[in-house]
Design a protein around this motif. Structure first.
Motif, PDB file in Angstrom:
ATOM      1  N   GLU A 216     -29.253  49.331 125.224  1.00 35.23           N
ATOM      2  CA  GLU A 216     -30.193  48.070 125.062  1.00 35.23           C
ATOM      3  C   GLU A 216     -31.487  48.243 124.539  1.00 35.23           C
ATOM      4  OE1 GLU A 216     -28.583  45.297 124.840  1.00 35.23           O
ATOM      5  OE2 GLU A 216     -26.597  46.133 125.311  1.00 35.23           O
ATOM      6  N   ALA A 217     -32.154  47.398 123.740  1.00 36.93           N
ATOM      7  CA  ALA A 217     -33.605  47.459 123.468  1.00 36.93           C
ATOM      8  C   ALA A 217     -34.536  47.182 124.404  1.00 36.93           C
ATOM      9  CB  ALA A 217     -33.739  46.878 122.125  1.00 36.93           C
ATOM     10  N   LEU A 218     -35.665  47.868 124.647  1.00 40.72           N
ATOM     11  CA  LEU A 218     -36.433  47.572 125.737  1.00 40.72           C
ATOM     12  C   LEU A 218     -37.726  46.727 124.786  1.00 40.72           C
ATOM     13  CD1 LEU A 218     -36.229  50.581 128.013  1.00 40.72           C
ATOM     14  CD2 LEU A 218     -35.220  48.389 128.267  1.00 40.72           C
ATOM     15  N   PRO A 219     -38.668  46.297 125.626  1.00 39.60           N
ATOM     16  CA  PRO A 219     -39.990  45.462 125.041  1.00 39.60           C
ATOM     17  C   PRO A 219     -41.063  46.587 124.649  1.00 39.60           C
ATOM     18  CG  PRO A 219     -39.782  45.134 127.133  1.00 39.60           C
ATOM     19  CD  PRO A 219     -38.666  45.688 127.203  1.00 39.60           C
ATOM     20  N   GLY A 220     -40.905  47.846 124.855  1.00 43.25           N
ATOM     21  CA  GLY A 220     -41.933  48.752 124.529  1.00 43.25           C
ATOM     22  C   GLY A 220     -42.161  49.928 125.351  1.00 43.25           C
ATOM     23  N   LEU A 221     -43.312  50.524 125.636  1.00 43.83           N
ATOM     24  CA  LEU A 221     -43.391  51.741 126.375  1.00 43.83           C
ATOM     25  C   LEU A 221     -43.935  51.418 127.944  1.00 43.83           C
ATOM     26  CD1 LEU A 221     -45.532  53.800 123.735  1.00 43.83           C
ATOM     27  CD2 LEU A 221     -42.978  53.798 124.324  1.00 43.83           C
ATOM     28  N   ASP A 222     -43.958  50.275 128.376  1.00 41.65           N
ATOM     29  CA  ASP A 222     -44.291  49.989 129.638  1.00 41.65           C
ATOM     30  C   ASP A 222     -42.959  49.849 130.313  1.00 41.65           C
ATOM     31  OD1 ASP A 222     -47.017  49.779 129.063  1.00 41.65           O
ATOM     32  OD2 ASP A 222     -46.898  47.729 128.911  1.00 41.65           O
ATOM     33  N   GLY A 223     -42.911  50.340 131.616  1.00 37.64           N
ATOM     34  CA  GLY A 223     -41.555  50.109 132.453  1.00 37.64           C
ATOM     35  C   GLY A 223     -40.566  51.097 132.277  1.00 37.64           C
ATOM     36  N   LEU A 224     -40.925  52.230 131.482  1.00 33.44           N
ATOM     37  CA  LEU A 224     -39.661  52.988 131.420  1.00 33.44           C
ATOM     38  C   LEU A 224     -39.424  53.850 132.561  1.00 33.44           C
ATOM     39  CD1 LEU A 224     -41.049  54.761 127.727  1.00 33.44           C
ATOM     40  CD2 LEU A 224     -39.359  52.935 128.233  1.00 33.44           C
ATOM     41  N   ARG A 225     -38.186  54.269 132.757  1.00 30.97           N
ATOM     42  CA  ARG A 225     -37.626  54.916 133.699  1.00 30.97           C
ATOM     43  C   ARG A 225     -36.530  56.164 133.174  1.00 30.97           C
ATOM     44  NH1 ARG A 225     -33.779  49.946 135.540  1.00 30.97           N
ATOM     45  NH2 ARG A 225     -31.839  50.528 134.435  1.00 30.97           N
ATOM     46  N   ARG A 226     -36.160  57.127 134.232  1.00 28.20           N
ATOM     47  CA  ARG A 226     -35.462  57.920 134.046  1.00 28.20           C
ATOM     48  C   ARG A 226     -34.384  57.971 133.017  1.00 28.20           C
ATOM     49  NH1 ARG A 226     -35.473  63.291 136.207  1.00 28.20           N
ATOM     50  NH2 ARG A 226     -33.342  64.437 136.115  1.00 28.20           N
ATOM     51  N   GLY A 227     -34.132  58.597 132.092  1.00 29.65           N
ATOM     52  CA  GLY A 227     -32.816  58.166 131.075  1.00 29.65           C
ATOM     53  C   GLY A 227     -33.046  57.348 129.884  1.00 29.65           C
ATOM     54  N   SER A 271     -46.675  63.736 112.281  1.00 27.91           N
ATOM     55  CA  SER A 271     -45.263  63.829 111.969  1.00 27.91           C
ATOM     56  C   SER A 271     -44.612  62.348 111.774  1.00 27.91           C
ATOM     57  CB  SER A 271     -44.562  64.785 112.954  1.00 27.91           C
ATOM     58  OG  SER A 271     -44.759  64.314 114.171  1.00 27.91           O
ATOM     59  N   TYR A 272     -44.045  62.095 112.812  1.00 31.31           N
ATOM     60  CA  TYR A 272     -43.078  60.910 112.540  1.00 31.31           C
ATOM     61  C   TYR A 272     -43.665  59.477 112.527  1.00 31.31           C
ATOM     62  CZ  TYR A 272     -39.524  64.594 112.991  1.00 31.31           C
ATOM     63  OH  TYR A 272     -38.859  65.589 112.825  1.00 31.31           O
ATOM     64  N   GLY A 273     -45.077  59.682 112.768  1.00 29.48           N
ATOM     65  CA  GLY A 273     -45.621  58.058 112.957  1.00 29.48           C
ATOM     66  C   GLY A 273     -45.511  57.523 114.295  1.00 29.48           C
ATOM     67  N   ALA A 274     -45.433  56.146 114.382  1.00 26.44           N
ATOM     68  CA  ALA A 274     -45.416  55.388 115.485  1.00 26.44           C
ATOM     69  C   ALA A 274     -43.931  55.365 116.088  1.00 26.44           C
ATOM     70  CB  ALA A 274     -45.897  53.845 115.398  1.00 26.44           C
ATOM     71  N   VAL A 275     -43.945  54.943 117.373  1.00 32.18           N
ATOM     72  CA  VAL A 275     -42.498  54.723 118.106  1.00 32.18           C
ATOM     73  C   VAL A 275     -41.935  53.713 117.641  1.00 32.18           C
ATOM     74  CG1 VAL A 275     -41.535  54.233 120.134  1.00 32.18           C
ATOM     75  CG2 VAL A 275     -43.350  55.777 120.312  1.00 32.18           C
ATOM     76  N   THR A 276     -40.642  53.632 117.082  1.00 31.92           N
ATOM     77  CA  THR A 276     -39.962  52.405 116.673  1.00 31.92           C
ATOM     78  C   THR A 276     -39.234  51.676 117.599  1.00 31.92           C
ATOM     79  OG1 THR A 276     -38.194  54.107 115.985  1.00 31.92           O
ATOM     80  CG2 THR A 276     -39.925  53.550 114.277  1.00 31.92           C
ATOM     81  N   SER A 277     -38.758  52.557 118.747  1.00 36.64           N
ATOM     82  CA  SER A 277     -37.932  51.578 119.577  1.00 36.64           C
ATOM     83  C   SER A 277     -37.657  52.282 120.824  1.00 36.64           C
ATOM     84  CB  SER A 277     -36.967  51.132 119.152  1.00 36.64           C
ATOM     85  OG  SER A 277     -35.816  51.994 119.068  1.00 36.64           O
ATOM     86  N   THR A 278     -37.399  51.529 121.755  1.00 35.27           N
ATOM     87  CA  THR A 278     -37.061  52.386 123.333  1.00 35.27           C
ATOM     88  C   THR A 278     -35.911  51.638 123.388  1.00 35.27           C
ATOM     89  OG1 THR A 278     -38.581  50.635 124.614  1.00 35.27           O
ATOM     90  CG2 THR A 278     -39.460  53.018 123.856  1.00 35.27           C
ATOM     91  N   ARG A 279     -34.785  52.409 124.191  1.00 32.27           N
ATOM     92  CA  ARG A 279     -33.586  51.914 124.480  1.00 32.27           C
ATOM     93  C   ARG A 279     -33.226  52.354 125.881  1.00 32.27           C
ATOM     94  NH1 ARG A 279     -31.964  49.192 120.231  1.00 32.27           N
ATOM     95  NH2 ARG A 279     -29.922  48.922 121.118  1.00 32.27           N
ATOM     96  N   ARG A 280     -32.480  51.619 126.723  1.00 30.28           N
ATOM     97  CA  ARG A 280     -31.974  51.786 128.058  1.00 30.28           C
ATOM     98  C   ARG A 280     -30.216  52.048 127.922  1.00 30.28           C
ATOM     99  NH1 ARG A 280     -34.835  48.915 132.409  1.00 30.28           N
ATOM    100  NH2 ARG A 280     -36.449  50.772 131.933  1.00 30.28           N
ATOM    101  N   LEU A 281     -29.873  53.206 128.467  1.00 30.13           N
ATOM    102  CA  LEU A 281     -28.348  53.264 128.594  1.00 30.13           C
ATOM    103  C   LEU A 281     -27.915  52.782 129.812  1.00 30.13           C
ATOM    104  CD1 LEU A 281     -28.184  56.776 126.891  1.00 30.13           C
ATOM    105  CD2 LEU A 281     -27.608  54.557 125.862  1.00 30.13           C
ATOM    106  N   THR A 282     -26.680  52.387 130.094  1.00 33.48           N
ATOM    107  CA  THR A 282     -25.927  52.133 131.354  1.00 33.48           C
ATOM    108  C   THR A 282     -24.723  52.772 131.521  1.00 33.48           C
ATOM    109  OG1 THR A 282     -27.177  49.832 131.054  1.00 33.48           O
ATOM    110  CG2 THR A 282     -25.216  50.097 132.828  1.00 33.48           C
ATOM    111  N   LEU A 283     -24.587  53.402 132.496  1.00 36.67           N
ATOM    112  CA  LEU A 283     -23.309  54.065 132.739  1.00 36.67           C
ATOM    113  C   LEU A 283     -22.164  53.125 133.456  1.00 36.67           C
ATOM    114  CD1 LEU A 283     -24.467  57.665 133.867  1.00 36.67           C
ATOM    115  CD2 LEU A 283     -23.582  57.156 131.999  1.00 36.67           C
ATOM    116  N   LYS A 284     -21.136  53.221 132.961  1.00 33.56           N
ATOM    117  CA  LYS A 284     -20.027  52.441 133.560  1.00 33.56           C
ATOM    118  C   LYS A 284     -19.618  53.072 134.849  1.00 33.56           C
ATOM    119  CE  LYS A 284     -18.394  50.582 129.148  1.00 33.56           C
ATOM    120  NZ  LYS A 284     -17.269  50.299 128.336  1.00 33.56           N
TER     121      LYS A 284
END
Length: 285
Positions: A216-227, A271-284
């Protein structure tokens, strides 16, 4: 007749295509394809049937493939794991059966001719490679087709390692290899794919596919966590915590850990320019 499809995932050429694509893509002829399995420790999947052609990805022992053509020492295949299409060495393939029962959980392990660590090894298998175990002989699995693997380096095929960031940490220092996805060499998306697969998560091969298809998409670089995953146009890394990024990259020419802020600044400038997105995975569960 033809519609736009990702050529990396579409077994179609002007002269030959998967029979399931008849009426969808134009080709001179269509074939159903034959099941096979990778029996080599690893095998390069190239974009053309030439040894000097670019490396798109790697298949490892146990990977199921569909073979559409064999010619001049190369097999044109689609890898079952992620759908990637390309050319494997014909010698890397064997029968589809028996199916694997175990996979390698160590970074790499050896295949021996007998259940004896003093015997000269026959080959090595990388993290994630799979094999069919016929029987347990002492501390070793006897493999279908010959050879023995130390049982402590393998787990049942359905075993899961939920801390995929921890798997990535085990791979720190692995050399960078464009198209690599074994513990001998990795690129950025190969690292992510390998680690997610050990957690039981299906994962596309390339960074752009992962950005479109994972989590799932996250709003940006704040509040990131492991994984959490951080994407650039053509690059991806995995967060170890709120501040540290692990990624296979050409700057270090290795899997390396560094502050996210440092990586963002350097990648934007060089190299690749700015961050384009951050995403969070959820393990079932």
């Amino acid at each position: 007749m033809s519609e736009t499809r990702d050529p990396r995932l579409t077994p179609a050429r002007p002269d030959l295509a998967d029979s399931r694509l008849a009426g969808v893509v134009a080709a001179e002829r269509y074939v159903a394809g034959e099941p096979a399995r990778v029996m080599a420790p690893s095998a390069p999947l190239r974009r053309a049937p030439r040894p000097e052609a670019g490396l798109d990805t790697e298949a490892v022992r146990g990977d199921a493939v569909t073979v559409y053509e064999i010619r001049d020492g190369f097999a044109w295949v689609q890898i079952g794991r992620d759908g990637y299409v390309g050319y494997l060495p014909e010698t890397a393939l064997g029968p589809a059966d028996p199916a694997p029962t175990h996979r390698v959980a160590a970074l790499r392990t050896f295949v021996y001719p007998a259940p004896d660590l003093k015997r000269p090894h026959l080959a090595h298998l990388s993290l994630g490679a799979a094999f069919a175990a016929e029987a347990r002989e002492g501390e070793y699995w006897r493999l279908a087709g010959g050879g023995y693997v130390f049982a402590g380096h393998a787990v049942p095929l359905d075993a899961r390692e939920p801390d995929f960031a921890g798997t990535a940490e085990r791979l720190v220092g692995t050399p960078y290899l464009w198209g690599g996805r074994t513990s001998l060499g990795l690129d950025c998306s190969g690292l992510v794919q390998l680690c997610l697969e050990t957690a039981g998560l299906a994962c596309p091969r390339d960074a752009d596919q992962q950005e479109r298809g994972l989590g799932e998409a996250l709003p940006g670089l704040d509040g990131l966590r492991r994984g959490d995953l951080v994407f650039w146009k053509g690059h991806v890394g995995l967060m170890l915590d709120a501040e540290r990024l692990i990624h296979a990259n050409g700057y270090h020419m290795a899997v390396a850990v560094e502050p996210l802020s440092q990586a963002v600044e350097r990648i934007a400038a060089k190299s690749y320019g700015a961050v384009t997105s951050t995403r969070r995975l959820t393990l079932k569960a």
